[in-house]
Design a protein around this motif. Sequence first.
Motif, PDB file in Angstrom:
ATOM      1  N   GLN A  78      -6.679  -6.928   0.492  1.00  0.00           N
ATOM      2  CA  GLN A  78      -7.046  -5.426   0.053  1.00  0.00           C
ATOM      3  C   GLN A  78      -5.840  -4.605  -0.217  1.00  0.00           C
ATOM      4  O   GLN A  78      -5.127  -4.697   1.116  1.00  0.00           O
ATOM      5  CB  GLN A  78      -8.215  -4.597   0.955  1.00  0.00           C
ATOM      6  CG  GLN A  78      -8.459  -3.215   0.305  1.00  0.00           C
ATOM      7  CD  GLN A  78      -9.023  -3.537  -0.878  1.00  0.00           C
ATOM      8  OE1 GLN A  78     -10.062  -3.792  -1.361  1.00  0.00           O
ATOM      9  NE2 GLN A  78      -8.359  -2.277  -1.807  1.00  0.00           N
ATOM     10  N   MET A  79      -5.199  -4.079  -1.264  1.00  0.00           N
ATOM     11  CA  MET A  79      -4.273  -3.619  -1.256  1.00  0.00           C
ATOM     12  C   MET A  79      -4.207  -2.092  -1.661  1.00  0.00           C
ATOM     13  O   MET A  79      -4.550  -2.089  -2.934  1.00  0.00           O
ATOM     14  CB  MET A  79      -3.648  -4.495  -2.170  1.00  0.00           C
ATOM     15  CG  MET A  79      -2.851  -5.600  -1.981  1.00  0.00           C
ATOM     16  SD  MET A  79      -1.886  -6.997  -3.504  1.00  0.00           S
ATOM     17  CE  MET A  79      -2.684  -6.270  -4.408  1.00  0.00           C
ATOM     18  N   ASP A  80      -3.628  -1.603  -0.778  1.00  0.00           N
ATOM     19  CA  ASP A  80      -4.110   0.167  -1.452  1.00  0.00           C
ATOM     20  C   ASP A  80      -2.422   0.696  -1.169  1.00  0.00           C
ATOM     21  O   ASP A  80      -1.619   0.315  -0.767  1.00  0.00           O
ATOM     22  CB  ASP A  80      -4.868   0.759  -0.320  1.00  0.00           C
ATOM     23  CG  ASP A  80      -6.244   0.322   0.020  1.00  0.00           C
ATOM     24  OD1 ASP A  80      -6.690   0.138   1.013  1.00  0.00           O
ATOM     25  OD2 ASP A  80      -6.859  -0.226  -1.372  1.00  0.00           O
ATOM     26  N   THR A  81      -2.337   2.182  -1.814  1.00  0.00           N
ATOM     27  CA  THR A  81      -1.449   2.760  -2.245  1.00  0.00           C
ATOM     28  C   THR A  81      -0.275   2.148  -2.724  1.00  0.00           C
ATOM     29  O   THR A  81       1.140   1.748  -2.570  1.00  0.00           O
ATOM     30  CB  THR A  81      -0.911   2.911  -1.010  1.00  0.00           C
ATOM     31  OG1 THR A  81      -1.784   3.829   0.309  1.00  0.00           O
ATOM     32  CG2 THR A  81      -0.029   4.098  -0.870  1.00  0.00           C
ATOM     33  N   LEU A  82      -0.701   1.152  -4.035  1.00  0.00           N
ATOM     34  CA  LEU A  82       0.431  -0.079  -4.938  1.00  0.00           C
ATOM     35  C   LEU A  82       1.685   0.669  -5.120  1.00  0.00           C
ATOM     36  O   LEU A  82       1.586   2.080  -5.809  1.00  0.00           O
ATOM     37  CB  LEU A  82       0.183  -0.879  -5.834  1.00  0.00           C
ATOM     38  CG  LEU A  82      -0.907  -2.197  -4.655  1.00  0.00           C
ATOM     39  CD1 LEU A  82      -1.981  -2.046  -5.343  1.00  0.00           C
ATOM     40  CD2 LEU A  82      -0.550  -2.832  -4.344  1.00  0.00           C
ATOM     41  N   LYS A  83       2.952   0.188  -4.836  1.00  0.00           N
ATOM     42  CA  LYS A  83       4.081   0.398  -5.039  1.00  0.00           C
ATOM     43  C   LYS A  83       4.669  -0.522  -6.794  1.00  0.00           C
ATOM     44  O   LYS A  83       4.398  -1.244  -5.685  1.00  0.00           O
ATOM     45  CB  LYS A  83       5.129   1.138  -3.862  1.00  0.00           C
ATOM     46  CG  LYS A  83       4.301   1.998  -3.199  1.00  0.00           C
ATOM     47  CD  LYS A  83       5.626   2.083  -1.378  1.00  0.00           C
ATOM     48  CE  LYS A  83       5.091   2.587  -0.379  1.00  0.00           C
ATOM     49  NZ  LYS A  83       5.951   1.932   0.514  1.00  0.00           N
ATOM     50  N   PRO A  84       5.821  -0.056  -7.102  1.00  0.00           N
ATOM     51  CA  PRO A  84       6.133  -0.725  -8.009  1.00  0.00           C
ATOM     52  C   PRO A  84       6.871  -1.958  -7.229  1.00  0.00           C
ATOM     53  O   PRO A  84       6.312  -3.061  -7.307  1.00  0.00           O
ATOM     54  CB  PRO A  84       6.936  -0.419  -8.292  1.00  0.00           C
ATOM     55  CG  PRO A  84       6.732   1.538  -8.646  1.00  0.00           C
ATOM     56  CD  PRO A  84       5.999   1.681  -6.956  1.00  0.00           C
ATOM     57  N   GLU A  85       7.584  -1.658  -6.214  1.00  0.00           N
ATOM     58  CA  GLU A  85       8.376  -3.360  -5.473  1.00  0.00           C
ATOM     59  C   GLU A  85       7.282  -4.143  -5.039  1.00  0.00           C
ATOM     60  O   GLU A  85       7.417  -4.701  -4.739  1.00  0.00           O
ATOM     61  CB  GLU A  85       9.170  -2.563  -3.992  1.00  0.00           C
ATOM     62  CG  GLU A  85       8.451  -1.271  -3.456  1.00  0.00           C
ATOM     63  CD  GLU A  85       8.712  -0.112  -3.749  1.00  0.00           C
ATOM     64  OE1 GLU A  85       8.738   0.412  -4.412  1.00  0.00           O
ATOM     65  OE2 GLU A  85       8.944   0.316  -2.659  1.00  0.00           O
ATOM     66  N   ASP A  86       6.383  -3.537  -4.868  1.00  0.00           N
ATOM     67  CA  ASP A  86       4.668  -4.825  -4.646  1.00  0.00           C
ATOM     68  C   ASP A  86       4.254  -5.627  -5.540  1.00  0.00           C
ATOM     69  O   ASP A  86       3.570  -6.979  -5.774  1.00  0.00           O
ATOM     70  CB  ASP A  86       3.261  -3.897  -4.254  1.00  0.00           C
ATOM     71  CG  ASP A  86       3.843  -3.154  -2.760  1.00  0.00           C
ATOM     72  OD1 ASP A  86       2.799  -1.672  -2.728  1.00  0.00           O
ATOM     73  OD2 ASP A  86       3.987  -3.614  -2.038  1.00  0.00           O
TER      74      ASP A  86
END
Length: 123
Positions: A78-86
């Motif tokens: 589960q991936m939340d608060t995703l950022k461009p660096e992800d």
Amino acid sequence: QVQLVESGGGSVQLGGSLRLSCAASTMTYTLGWFRQAPGKERDGVATIHGDVASNYADSVKGRFTISKDKAKQILYLQMDTLKPEDTAVYYCAADYRGLREAERMRWTAWQYWGQGTQVTVSS
């Protein structure tokens, strides 16, 4: 031999969420998620060993959660608060052994790999 098939990748905007799934032919003792951005090394994201113990890369702590459903033989991220660096290709990994803590985030230590699923986060 362990077959791993990832799904759930896609494109999201900054701050969005995604849930990755990895269907496993066998639920090994140690399971994990890694990612690889273009031109970069494959990095450990999160691992789970035994039933509950887990490790996370510092860059994802508090935002990503690894879990598994033994009955369905599925590993989740589960991936939340995703950022461009992800942004990266995310890979599921499995190993029958109980890897030492120093090994768990090193992709060269793992036995089995999925094909990967692309995650793109735009700003």
